[in-house]
Write a protein that holds these residues in place. Sequence first.
Motif, PDB file in Angstrom:
ATOM      1  N   ALA A 186      29.249   7.333  46.761  1.00 44.50           N
ATOM      2  CA  ALA A 186      30.287   6.329  46.242  1.00 44.50           C
ATOM      3  C   ALA A 186      31.433   6.052  47.302  1.00 44.50           C
ATOM      4  CB  ALA A 186      30.812   7.138  44.979  1.00 44.50           C
ATOM      5  N   GLU A 187      31.743   7.121  47.956  1.00 37.30           N
ATOM      6  CA  GLU A 187      32.843   6.978  49.021  1.00 37.30           C
ATOM      7  C   GLU A 187      32.253   6.299  50.193  1.00 37.30           C
ATOM      8  OE1 GLU A 187      35.871  10.655  48.002  1.00 37.30           O
ATOM      9  OE2 GLU A 187      34.520  10.875  49.907  1.00 37.30           O
ATOM     10  N   PHE A 188      31.078   6.673  50.637  1.00 39.92           N
ATOM     11  CA  PHE A 188      30.584   5.860  51.864  1.00 39.92           C
ATOM     12  C   PHE A 188      30.276   4.468  51.559  1.00 39.92           C
ATOM     13  CE2 PHE A 188      26.522   4.817  54.350  1.00 39.92           C
ATOM     14  CZ  PHE A 188      27.055   5.059  55.666  1.00 39.92           C
ATOM     15  N   THR A 189      29.878   3.939  50.485  1.00 37.49           N
ATOM     16  CA  THR A 189      29.449   2.458  50.390  1.00 37.49           C
ATOM     17  C   THR A 189      30.879   1.541  50.136  1.00 37.49           C
ATOM     18  OG1 THR A 189      29.174   2.865  48.190  1.00 37.49           O
ATOM     19  CG2 THR A 189      27.215   2.847  49.755  1.00 37.49           C
ATOM     20  N   SER A 190      31.629   2.401  49.128  1.00 43.78           N
ATOM     21  CA  SER A 190      32.892   1.893  48.974  1.00 43.78           C
ATOM     22  C   SER A 190      34.093   1.823  49.868  1.00 43.78           C
ATOM     23  CB  SER A 190      33.586   2.324  47.558  1.00 43.78           C
ATOM     24  OG  SER A 190      34.145   3.740  47.937  1.00 43.78           O
ATOM     25  N   GLY A 191      34.025   2.836  50.531  1.00 47.82           N
ATOM     26  CA  GLY A 191      35.366   2.839  51.573  1.00 47.82           C
ATOM     27  C   GLY A 191      36.282   3.539  50.952  1.00 47.82           C
ATOM     28  N   GLN A 192      36.173   4.034  49.848  1.00 41.45           N
ATOM     29  CA  GLN A 192      37.463   4.381  49.284  1.00 41.45           C
ATOM     30  C   GLN A 192      37.195   6.025  49.098  1.00 41.45           C
ATOM     31  OE1 GLN A 192      38.335   2.572  45.353  1.00 41.45           O
ATOM     32  NE2 GLN A 192      37.593   0.788  46.251  1.00 41.45           N
ATOM     33  N   ARG A 193      38.297   6.694  49.025  1.00 39.58           N
ATOM     34  CA  ARG A 193      38.317   8.158  48.575  1.00 39.58           C
ATOM     35  C   ARG A 193      38.719   8.434  47.331  1.00 39.58           C
ATOM     36  NH1 ARG A 193      36.297  11.967  52.281  1.00 39.58           N
ATOM     37  NH2 ARG A 193      37.054  11.728  54.374  1.00 39.58           N
ATOM     38  N   ILE A 194      37.983   9.658  46.717  1.00 40.69           N
ATOM     39  CA  ILE A 194      38.317  10.077  45.471  1.00 40.69           C
ATOM     40  C   ILE A 194      39.666  11.004  45.665  1.00 40.69           C
ATOM     41  CG2 ILE A 194      37.644  11.641  43.486  1.00 40.69           C
ATOM     42  CD1 ILE A 194      34.656  10.737  44.261  1.00 40.69           C
ATOM     43  N   THR A 195      40.824  10.469  44.935  1.00 43.09           N
ATOM     44  CA  THR A 195      41.862  11.575  45.064  1.00 43.09           C
ATOM     45  C   THR A 195      42.265  12.059  43.831  1.00 43.09           C
ATOM     46  OG1 THR A 195      43.296   9.487  44.384  1.00 43.09           O
ATOM     47  CG2 THR A 195      42.906   9.701  46.811  1.00 43.09           C
ATOM     48  N   ARG A 196      41.558  11.895  42.453  1.00 46.59           N
ATOM     49  CA  ARG A 196      41.821  12.553  41.503  1.00 46.59           C
ATOM     50  C   ARG A 196      40.776  12.642  40.689  1.00 46.59           C
ATOM     51  NH1 ARG A 196      45.140  10.298  37.590  1.00 46.59           N
ATOM     52  NH2 ARG A 196      45.920  12.242  36.703  1.00 46.59           N
ATOM     53  N   LEU A 197      40.445  13.749  39.757  1.00 46.20           N
ATOM     54  CA  LEU A 197      39.311  14.085  39.070  1.00 46.20           C
ATOM     55  C   LEU A 197      39.586  14.656  37.778  1.00 46.20           C
ATOM     56  CD1 LEU A 197      37.749  16.870  39.552  1.00 46.20           C
ATOM     57  CD2 LEU A 197      36.880  15.629  41.709  1.00 46.20           C
ATOM     58  N   CYS A 198      38.804  14.448  36.696  1.00 38.39           N
ATOM     59  CA  CYS A 198      38.940  15.388  35.478  1.00 38.39           C
ATOM     60  C   CYS A 198      37.504  15.910  35.278  1.00 38.39           C
ATOM     61  CB  CYS A 198      39.483  14.868  34.376  1.00 38.39           C
ATOM     62  SG  CYS A 198      39.385  15.890  33.039  1.00 38.39           S
ATOM     63  N   ALA A 199      37.025  17.096  35.497  1.00 38.98           N
ATOM     64  CA  ALA A 199      35.534  17.371  35.222  1.00 38.98           C
ATOM     65  C   ALA A 199      35.208  18.632  34.238  1.00 38.98           C
ATOM     66  CB  ALA A 199      35.117  18.035  36.609  1.00 38.98           C
ATOM     67  N   VAL A 200      33.949  18.258  33.611  1.00 43.33           N
ATOM     68  CA  VAL A 200      33.710  19.588  32.735  1.00 43.33           C
ATOM     69  C   VAL A 200      32.141  19.885  32.997  1.00 43.33           C
ATOM     70  CG1 VAL A 200      33.330  19.837  30.139  1.00 43.33           C
ATOM     71  CG2 VAL A 200      35.073  18.487  30.874  1.00 43.33           C
TER      72      VAL A 200
END
Length: 345
Positions: A186-200
């Motif tokens: 996701a980061e490699f193809t979009s050029g964007q970085r995940i900055t926040r997340l909510c996980a279970v």
Amino acid sequence: MGLRAGIIGTGFIGAVHAHAVRAAGGTVSRVAASTPDRAVAAAQRLGAAAASGSAEELIDADDVDVVHVCTPNSLHVPLARRSLDAGKPVACEKPLATTLADASSLAGLARGQVATVPFVYRFYPVVREIRARVAAGDAGAVHVLHGAYLQDWQAASAPAGWRADPAEGGTHRAFADVGVHWCDLAEFTSGQRITRLCAVTAESGTTTTVQLATDAGALGSVVISQSSLGRRNALLLSLDGERASYRFDQEDPETLRIGQVDGDLAQHRGSPSFSADSARLSLIPPGHPQGYQDCFNAFVADTYAAIGGAVPEGLPTFDDGLRAAVLVDAVIRSHESGSWVEVPA
């Protein structure tokens, strides 16, 4: 003369590395396994010139130019560190480490040396084409990243081997094992970085769901499961933009799915319209499917090219392994707190 590789760990993934070494023009000079007897048997099975009595003996051997670490997770750090201290390039399986602190330490040690992590799904030509089109602005602003990584080998309480040990696989083992592949893509193809997340995380660590936000303002979600019956290795990624969406399915990796306002398209690997980076990785005529082993072959070939002084596009390094550890740590923190958490850049 090709590089002489030493492979530590001779299970499924060790065999994949051995095939890739030979495809890159190298030789498997030594293998090491959990016992000397297993190493001898593996040397015959994998076509290695010799068996080493221990991993340390292999790393120190004069006939090993590059080390491949294919062991259970807890051994990655000491073996990769010993290889780097010996001045030898290393390809280490992910996760790079079982803790963020160890991953950070190892990535720091590796800077200035060739040290890679096999995020091999980057090496599908269709993945490179998505990356090229997004970078060229063909999609417009990408505002949604979504998908899944679904497997079924842990369904119906199937045995997990060493991965069931929290010290090896962790309590969020599916995310650490395959979820990081989705995040890397996701980061490699979009050029964007995940900055926040909510996980279970649930199902004894075999299932994790993640909501996410990026530094460019995109939102997204992903479902990670190793207990989804009927899904062998379904890595699914969709990047949805203002003018186009691009979809990749690892179980149908020859086809780029494009959603547009005036209709959907399916373009096959090897299309004349594909980018130079995609074409570089498209090695056989369309209609002759390329798959996982071909991606691994390309990863090892680019690692070896880097050892020779080249700078291959998109080669995943220990810094990318550290990034995966940052994301795993964020998933753990979010699950434990029951809230959104910040992800360091």
